[in-house]
Design a protein around this motif. Sequence first.
Motif, short mmCIF file in Angstrom:
data_model
loop_
_atom_site.label_atom_id
_atom_site.label_comp_id
_atom_site.label_asym_id
_atom_site.label_seq_id
_atom_site.Cartn_x
_atom_site.Cartn_y
_atom_site.Cartn_z
N VAL A 177 0.85 -1.19 0.00
CA VAL A 177 0.00 0.00 0.00
C VAL A 177 0.88 1.24 0.00
O VAL A 177 1.74 1.40 0.88
N ASP A 178 0.67 2.11 -0.98
CA ASP A 178 1.55 3.26 -1.18
C ASP A 178 1.26 4.38 -0.17
O ASP A 178 0.16 4.92 -0.14
N PHE A 179 2.28 4.70 0.62
CA PHE A 179 2.22 5.82 1.55
C PHE A 179 3.28 6.86 1.21
O PHE A 179 3.78 7.55 2.08
N SER A 180 3.61 6.96 -0.07
CA SER A 180 4.67 7.89 -0.47
C SER A 180 4.34 9.33 -0.10
O SER A 180 5.25 10.16 0.04
N ASP A 181 3.06 9.64 0.04
CA ASP A 181 2.67 10.99 0.44
C ASP A 181 3.00 11.27 1.89
O ASP A 181 2.93 12.42 2.34
N GLN A 182 3.36 10.22 2.65
CA GLN A 182 3.72 10.38 4.06
C GLN A 182 5.03 9.65 4.37
O GLN A 182 5.15 9.00 5.39
N GLY A 183 5.98 9.77 3.47
CA GLY A 183 7.23 9.02 3.62
C GLY A 183 7.93 9.23 4.95
O GLY A 183 8.47 8.30 5.53
N ASP A 184 7.88 10.46 5.47
CA ASP A 184 8.58 10.76 6.73
C ASP A 184 7.93 10.08 7.93
O ASP A 184 8.56 9.94 8.98
N ALA A 185 6.69 9.66 7.78
CA ALA A 185 5.96 9.05 8.90
C ALA A 185 6.55 7.71 9.32
O ALA A 185 6.29 7.23 10.43
N PHE A 186 7.37 7.12 8.45
CA PHE A 186 7.92 5.80 8.76
C PHE A 186 9.35 5.87 9.27
O PHE A 186 10.03 4.84 9.40
N GLY A 187 9.81 7.08 9.57
CA GLY A 187 11.15 7.22 10.14
C GLY A 187 11.22 6.53 11.50
O GLY A 187 10.24 6.49 12.25
N ASN A 188 12.39 5.97 11.80
CA ASN A 188 12.53 5.27 13.08
C ASN A 188 13.89 5.57 13.71
O ASN A 188 14.78 6.10 13.07
#
Length: 198
Positions: A177-188
């Motif tokens: 599922v593409d979340f490219s519009d929220q790429g920064d949300a997956f930073g860890n």
Amino acid sequence: MPTTLSRPPEDAITGIILAGGLGTRMGGADKGLQLHHGKALVCHVAARLAPQVARLMINANRNQSTYATFGYPLVADHISGFAGPLAGLHAALSTAHTPLVVTAPCDSPDLPYDLVDRLYQALRAGPANLAIARTAERIHPVFCLCHRSLLPQLTAYLEGGGRRVAAWCAAMGAIEVDFSDQGDAFGNFNTLDDLAGH
């Protein structure tokens, strides 16, 4: 963006925060308990994930008395030896009473507010029983929505020595599922230095 009418049924999904690792890259520190803006990382994740699910649990294998103070049920790995994120998913699938389980790691405090809705819509639209997040750069398989019917396959994979999340998801035909519009949300945060820089 999913509408309110397309949201999953309120009793359909259990959330599980994956905090059961050894924190090897953090020098053995318990990742979920490290402070970020004055609060444990796991609390940041819970604040975002809890409103998206019917019930939230924390997968923890250490410091369980501390994790218990956050007010969510705890579930430890059923597979011994700190077998990684899939062991946390396995424990959740073994414990949950809902048909679906969604996972998120304890070290990604900015996860999307619509993570569950978007994974659910993809799962509902396709033939698969597993949906995972993807951004333009890569897949993020530890952010997954999984049907409990996959428990036997996951058990077999783990008992056979399998540990790689991406490999198991691929074998199960996961929908990306593409979340490219929220790429920064997956930073860890992988190291204590990462945390110190924020």
